[in-house]
Design an enzyme around this catalytic site. Structure first.
Site: not given
Ligand code: FPP
Length: 228
Positions: A16, A64
């Site tokens: 996250d 998501n």
């Molecule tokens: C949370 O950050 C992250 C995600 C919803 C996506 C995680 C995905 C990746 C790291 C990339 C793809 C993965 C692979 C295995 C290639 P957020 O956007 O919710 O952050 P925030 O809470 O700060 O807005």
């Protein structure tokens, strides 16, 4: 040499904080995800070198889909690029790829790439990289319970055997980055006796040193599984 009993075999991470990482730098959210993938790359290599048997990463939840279309398609693009760039390295290092969740809801080209990567690494016997895609734990438990019921036996063991995680070592440690303290529908069943670690570090800043510290911390904890 025998390993200490408290050595973690299976670690899962709720990655996250990509969005906040980008926001702090006045960058688009997609840039945070891009740096998030770089963190994934570092951590997969480190986990293998540290001797973990399984690393499970929450890359895309059933919730998501509520994000803006542009962000979803950026995530799909990053996933594709990740598979294309890293598949040979997994193959060379005996890493097996496994997906939990129903990735068939993803665009056809992504599904094809994933199927190819699964087939390419299926016979590997080293570490397993588990990527949660279109994954939701309540959905997984409901599906597993229905399958167990269809076979006529509904017990903890029969449900566990039908979960997407069947065959993986039990979950030892669940880490969430970015300071949020919740499970967000991730591995609810599997986390029954897992240790939890919530760290303030935003995912793109999470390093192998953070993972090593988490494993060292885990090794010191006493797990009683409800006993004394
Ligand atoms: C949370 O950050 C992250 C995600 C919803 C996506 C995680 C995905 C990746 C790291 C990339 C793809 C993965 C692979 C295995 C290639 P957020 O956007 O919710 O952050 P925030 O809470 O700060 O807005």
């Amino acid at each position: 040499m025998s390993e200490p009993a408290s050595r973690a075999r299976h670690v899962a991470i709720i990655m996250d904080g990509n969005g906040r990482w980008a926001k702090k730098r006045h960058l688009p959210r997609a840039m945070g995800h891009k740096r998030g993938v770089e963190a994934v790359r570092r951590l997969v290599k480190a986990a293998r070198e540290m001797g973990l048997e399984a690393l499970t990463l929450y890359a895309f939840s059933t919730e998501n889909w509520r994000r803006p279309e542009a962000e979803i398609s950026a995530l799909m693009g990053l996933l594709k690029a990740f598979i294309l760039a890293d598949l040979e390295e997994f193959a060379a290092n005996n890493v097996r790829l496994k997906i939990i969740g129903d990735y068939h809801a993803f665009p056809d080209d992504v599904v094809k790439l994933i199927d190819g990567a699964l087939a390419r690494t299926a016979a590997n016997t080293g570490a397993t990289l588990v990527v949660a895609l279109n994954y939701g734990s309540q959905d997984e438990i409901a599906r597993a319970a229905a399958k167990a019921a269809a076979k006529g036996v509904v017990t903890i063991e029969s449900i566990t055997a039908e979960l997407d995680t069947a065959g993986l070592p039990p979950l030892d440690l669940l880490i969430r980055t970015s300071g949020e303290v919740r499970l967000s529908n991730f591995l609810l069943w599997q986390a029954a006796y897992a240790e939890m670690l919530f760290v303030d570090t935003l995912w793109p800043d999470f390093t192998p040193e953070h993972l090593q510290a988490a494993l060292d911390d885990f090794a010191k904890r006493e797990r009683r599984y409800g006993g004394r």
